[in-house]
Write a protein that holds these residues in place. Structure first.
Motif, PDB file in Angstrom:
ATOM      1  N   ASN A 148     -51.000 -78.103  15.610  1.00 35.90           N
ATOM      2  CA  ASN A 148     -49.948 -77.472  14.815  1.00 35.90           C
ATOM      3  C   ASN A 148     -48.536 -77.870  15.247  1.00 35.90           C
ATOM      4  N   CYS A 186     -51.473 -85.093  10.334  1.00 32.57           N
ATOM      5  CA  CYS A 186     -50.508 -83.988  10.330  1.00 32.57           C
ATOM      6  C   CYS A 186     -49.081 -84.514  10.177  1.00 32.57           C
ATOM      7  N   HIS A 238     -55.449 -75.282  16.538  1.00 33.22           N
ATOM      8  CA  HIS A 238     -54.108 -74.852  16.147  1.00 33.22           C
ATOM      9  C   HIS A 238     -53.101 -75.151  17.255  1.00 33.22           C
ATOM     10  N   ARG A 239     -53.488 -74.877  18.493  1.00 30.62           N
ATOM     11  CA  ARG A 239     -52.596 -75.120  19.626  1.00 30.62           C
ATOM     12  C   ARG A 239     -52.335 -76.616  19.822  1.00 30.62           C
ATOM     13  N   PRO A 245     -49.780 -78.163   4.030  1.00 29.69           N
ATOM     14  CA  PRO A 245     -50.909 -77.751   4.876  1.00 29.69           C
ATOM     15  C   PRO A 245     -51.941 -78.856   5.076  1.00 29.69           C
ATOM     16  N   LYS A 256     -44.032 -81.216   7.494  1.00 28.28           N
ATOM     17  CA  LYS A 256     -43.841 -79.772   7.497  1.00 28.28           C
ATOM     18  C   LYS A 256     -43.889 -79.213   6.077  1.00 28.28           C
ATOM     19  N   ARG A 308     -46.221 -78.268  12.246  1.00 20.67           N
ATOM     20  CA  ARG A 308     -46.333 -76.852  11.862  1.00 20.67           C
ATOM     21  C   ARG A 308     -47.042 -76.683  10.519  1.00 20.67           C
ATOM     22  N   ASN A 309     -48.176 -77.373  10.367  1.00 20.30           N
ATOM     23  CA  ASN A 309     -48.833 -77.360   9.060  1.00 20.30           C
ATOM     24  C   ASN A 309     -50.353 -77.210   9.124  1.00 20.30           C
ATOM     25  N   VAL A 310     -50.905 -76.855  10.275  1.00 26.33           N
ATOM     26  CA  VAL A 310     -52.358 -76.800  10.425  1.00 26.33           C
ATOM     27  C   VAL A 310     -52.935 -75.487   9.897  1.00 26.33           C
ATOM     28  N   VAL A 311     -53.973 -75.621   9.090  1.00 26.57           N
ATOM     29  CA  VAL A 311     -54.755 -74.492   8.585  1.00 26.57           C
ATOM     30  C   VAL A 311     -56.194 -74.721   9.038  1.00 26.57           C
ATOM     31  N   ILE A 326     -53.295 -66.939  12.720  1.00 28.95           N
ATOM     32  CA  ILE A 326     -53.639 -68.348  12.543  1.00 28.95           C
ATOM     33  C   ILE A 326     -54.135 -68.504  11.110  1.00 28.95           C
TER      34      ILE A 326
END
Length: 296
Positions: free
Chosen positions: A85, A52, A81-82, A60, A57, A89-92, A121
């Protein structure tokens, strides 16, 4: 068209990001396991955090759930996600469009996609093998759908008895031309339309591979793009399971928003024997001409 790299190897991600042309990363549990074991990472969690971070940023990173029930997938998605991310700030979250193994439960993936859309989400509907699945995922609110082009090529070739290696290109346009020519030969023998329509060989040639009229992975991508664009879904199409540079060109021509490719395919996109020949010749001529003096 954006390009994602389909890998979990930190070394490949670092190099690919250094090119300045990669827009995101897709992973799956198999890729992560091999990468963690091969690169000696301290833990799976630290490895994912580094992916990540390397992506950064705005690029994804797709992380997949394990559960097969909607409530399990939603809970796992919330945890992933929690946990990851906040890094960039890029988690899918990758959700299988259908988690059934043949014994019911077909709707679980769609239900999970819908609930995660409600929770805001972002999701990537994975293992999409038909345009119909992609349509349902888009209606459920998936941010991305991933039609698996390479898997469909494998299916069609296997059903037709065509031997192939994993990274062999499948020339579906040749297959179509051969099928059309054979159909013309059969029609030339005569017979009524009804008789020809029911002929077993005619039926087989009309749908080579027996895959609901989809002759190749590229056709799967093209059909998916056509449907989602026609109905103005915001869902983006990630052409996935690509194994050859020519496939990347063809899904780009088909209008895919994104192609995700293994790092070796990304590198192969740059190679051509005449390019290499040209570099050798220009370098030789430059040396003979004393061209280096220009840089002194």
């Amino acid at each position: 068209m954006q390009l994602f790299v389909d890998t979990a190897k930190l070394s490949e991600i670092r190099e690919a990001m250094g090119w300045g042309v990669v827009d995101g990363i897709t992973t799956n549990p198999s890729l992560l396991r091999a990468a963690v074991e091969g690169e000696g990472s301290r833990s799976l969690e630290e490895h994912v955090r580094e992916i990540c971070r390397l992506a950064g940023k705005g690029r994804p990173v797709s992380l997949e759930v394990m559960g097969l029930k909607a409530e399990e997938m939603v809970e796992e998605a919330r945890i992933l996600h929690r946990k990851f991310n906040p890094v960039a700030r890029n988690v899918v979250i990758k959700i299988p469009v259908c988690t059934s193994t043949g014994e019911g439960g077909e709707e679980e993936g769609i239900k999970a996609l819908r609930e995660l859309a409600r929770l805001r989400i972002p999701t990537n509907a994975t293992l999409v093998m038909t345009p119909e699945q992609a349509l349902l995922a888009a209606k459920a609110g998936a941010r991305y759908v991933s039609p698996f082009a390479g898997r469909i090529d494998d299916l069609v070739r296997s059903r037709l008895g065509i031997p192939f290696g994993k990274y062999d290109y499948f020339d579906f346009s040749l297959l179509r031309r051969l099928a059309e020519r054979r159909l013309e030969e059969i029609a030339g023998r005569g017979g009524g339309l009804g008789e020809l329509y029911q002929d077993a060989e005619v039926r087989a040639l009309a749908d080579p591979g027996g895959n609901q009229g989809i002759l190749s992975g590229v056709e799967l991508v093209r059909s998916t793009v056509k449907i989602l664009r026609y109905y103005r879904f915001r869902t983006k199409v990630i052409a996935s399971s690509l194994r050859h540079p020519r496939q990347v060109r063809e899904v780009a021509e088909a209008g895919a928003d994104i192609a995700t490719v293994p790092f070796q395919v990304l590198k192969a996109m740059l190679r051509h024997p005449k390019t290499e020949e040209g570099v050798r010749l220009f370098t030789q001529d430059a040396e003979k001409a004393g061209y280096r003096e220009l840089f002194g």
